[in-house]
Structures are given as C-alpha cells and as structure tokens.
Scaffold this active site. Sequence first.
Site, short mmCIF file in Angstrom:
data_model
loop_
_atom_site.label_atom_id
_atom_site.label_comp_id
_atom_site.label_asym_id
_atom_site.label_seq_id
_atom_site.Cartn_x
_atom_site.Cartn_y
_atom_site.Cartn_z
N PHE A 13 9.25 7.43 -6.07
CA PHE A 13 8.19 8.37 -5.72
C PHE A 13 7.64 8.21 -4.31
O PHE A 13 6.71 8.92 -3.93
CB PHE A 13 7.04 8.24 -6.72
CG PHE A 13 7.43 8.60 -8.12
CD1 PHE A 13 7.69 9.91 -8.46
CD2 PHE A 13 7.56 7.64 -9.09
CE1 PHE A 13 8.06 10.26 -9.74
CE2 PHE A 13 7.92 7.96 -10.38
CZ PHE A 13 8.17 9.28 -10.71
N ASP B 60 9.78 -0.34 -15.88
CA ASP B 60 10.72 -0.21 -14.75
C ASP B 60 10.99 -1.57 -14.11
O ASP B 60 10.98 -1.71 -12.88
CB ASP B 60 10.17 0.77 -13.72
CG ASP B 60 11.24 1.27 -12.75
OD1 ASP B 60 12.44 1.22 -13.12
OD2 ASP B 60 10.89 1.72 -11.65
N LYS C 219 2.14 1.78 0.11
CA LYS C 219 3.08 2.65 -0.62
C LYS C 219 2.59 4.08 -0.49
O LYS C 219 1.57 4.46 -1.06
CB LYS C 219 3.17 2.23 -2.08
CG LYS C 219 4.12 3.10 -2.90
CD LYS C 219 4.15 2.62 -4.35
CE LYS C 219 5.06 3.47 -5.21
NZ LYS C 219 5.07 3.01 -6.63
N SER D 209 11.73 1.59 -0.33
CA SER D 209 11.56 2.94 -0.86
C SER D 209 11.83 2.92 -2.35
O SER D 209 12.55 2.05 -2.87
CB SER D 209 12.48 3.93 -0.16
OG SER D 209 13.84 3.58 -0.36
N THR E 15 7.66 5.74 -0.24
CA THR E 15 8.15 4.72 0.66
C THR E 15 7.07 3.69 0.92
O THR E 15 5.87 3.98 0.81
CB THR E 15 8.60 5.34 2.00
OG1 THR E 15 7.56 6.21 2.49
CG2 THR E 15 9.86 6.16 1.82
N VAL E 16 7.50 2.47 1.28
CA VAL E 16 6.56 1.37 1.50
C VAL E 16 6.65 0.91 2.95
O VAL E 16 7.75 0.69 3.48
CB VAL E 16 6.87 0.19 0.56
CG1 VAL E 16 5.85 -0.93 0.76
CG2 VAL E 16 6.88 0.64 -0.90
#
Length: 378
Positions: free
Chosen positions: A81, A207, A99, A78, A83-84
């Site tokens: 923005f 990021d 995703k 997660s 969850t995977v």
Amino acid sequence: MQPAGNSRKKLVIGVSIGISLLFLCFIASVSLCWLKSRNKKKINEETPSTLGFFHEMISYGDLRNATDGFSSINLIGSGSFGTVFKALLPAKNKVVAVKVLNMQRRGAMKSFMAECESLKDIRHRNLVKLLTACSSIDFQGNEFRALIYEYMPNGSLDMWLHPNEMEKISRPSRTLTLLERINIAIDVASVLEYLHVSCHDAIAHCDLKPSNVLLDDDLTAHVSDFGLARILLKFDQETFINQLSSAGVRGSIGYAAPEYAMGGKISVHGDAYSFGILILEMFSGKRPTDEMFGGDFTLRSCIRSALPEQVLDVADELILHNGLRIGFPAAECLTKVLEVGLGCSEESPGNRLGMSEVVKELISIKEMFFKARRGARR
C-alpha cells in the site's frame, strides 16, 4: 424564403436548449463537488477518532522537508500500500521511517486505519513503535496519509537472509549466525504470543514474512506492517477477504495460510502458519517461492523429507560456516528448530503449535546451544 416568425421561433428554441444544457452541466458539476466534499469530510471525520491517541501530529510539509521531497535517495522499502522513506526530523534531531500510503491503491485507507487501530493500545519490545501519523492534504490538493515509525538501522530480516539479491550498497557486512537466528525467532514468537494471548482482544497480524521483520542496532527483531492486521473480536470478515484479494495476499504468496486463500476464517492459527514458514526460510536460506519448488514439492515438504538424517543437506550453508564450533551438535539443534517450523505450518489450523508452546521450545533450544558451546570449550 422562410417567414421571419419561423426564424425567430427556431432562434428561441436553440437558445432555450443551450441554456438548458448549460444548466444541466452546472447542476452536474455542483453535484460532483458536493459528493467529493462529502467523501473527504467522511474520511476526515473517521480519521481523528483513530488518530486521537497521538499527542502530536506532523504536517505534510514537515515530512516533505524531512525526506528531501520524498527523494528516491531516502527510499528504504515498499509494500502493498505504499513506500517507506528514511527521514530526519530536525526539531527532535531524530531519524525515523516514514510510510507513505498510496491513496490511489484500493484498500490503502483501510490499511492506514487498521495499522493505527491495531497499534494504538499495544506495547511490546519486539514491535516497531508507531510514533505518530500524518492525515493531511498534499500541495496538489490530494489526500495524504503517512505513518511515522522508529527507524531500524539494520534493515529487514529479508535482506540478511538473502544478501545476494540485495543491491551492493544495502548488503549486510556479514551473515547471521545460528544463535542470532534463534534469538530473532524467539523475538518474533514472543510478540506473536503477546498479540494472540496477552492483548485485551487477540490480534492477528495476517502478513508475517521476512520483509516485515526489522532489526535494530543489536539485531533485536521488531515486527512491523500491521496494514492487514485484525482485532479478532471486531473485524469485518467480508471486508478483510476483499482486501486480501485486492492487495494483501498477492504480496505474501508462500506465507499466507492456505485457508485464507479459500476464504477461511481469520485466526491466530494463520499467523502460526506464516511463522512456521518464516522459521523454515530462516534456517534453510530458501524462500517458499523459490523456483525450485512447484506442485507438491514445497519448502515444507523438502525439509520434512530431509529430517532428521539429511538435515545438514537442507540447512543454510552460511549457518554451517559461521559460528559453529567443533563438538557443537549442529544437526540436533537445526533439526529441533525446523521441527518447530513444521509444527507451526501444519495444513490443518487446529494441528498447528500455539505461540506460547513455540516460545518455550525455542528458548529450550537456545539453552541447549549455550550448554553445548560451554561443553565444547572445556
């Protein structure tokens, strides 16, 4: 007793008021529906231009089936923005990572668009490949957005660096050796060099952290999650800062460049800082957000004060007990790698190492590793 005329007059007035209120409610409802329809149309008009590079899109229903209804059993991660999920696409007999964006989260749509825009024209062996996307409506009539990536069977670098924090079922079977960590560092530095130098327009990832570095079957590293990425000649500075403050920077405290927290200009130097912290974490085994750090005592200051004499005191103990042979100059190798991390994470953006220089230095350290190992075998 009131005259009949007054009663009729009051009745007419009451009925008129009631009809007027009903009319106003009707107008308000129509206006809200029109605005909602207009917003959806605007979103759907924007999305195809970004998603047009995909040869084949995938439906919400297909993704729902492939993830067993987005079951928690298939949940593999997660982020800020969404969850995977791990998913099996029967038509291609292919396992993928899906995703799913949380469209209720502020900035989720911008994250979706940024990721598609950043990845549509770039190719590199150390990038997680974006296969396709889904722009649709779910079974409840809500906006649905998802990105479909190659599945990385060895999970994230984060779970390898901090196995004791992971659930038992997801713990790696062993720890990463010194050579494997150097290789992963080279992989990540190589893709940053590509994004910063070789792309037509330089791209800042914005990021970078261990959870966004994924490992394949051979432990080759692939950088993922471009939801905050910006193409530097095209981005909207104000939008980016608002997005960072609302969602992005909170999940990356300790890795984000200090100038970003003060509204500083986005640049490739910000990625260099994050990479430097990543290196320090990889070879010390300590997160920059560890509770032992506070105030002026940081991961960076801890390592800087230990070099070179006490380098083994700050190195990850798992490295020292895994893959080092007698005669191998572990202290020298670790010192050089950590110096790269310190050079990348300088306070001033202009003083940080460029990624081309970093790649050359890390390759040189790796060659030193092999040379020392061959000498120890003789």
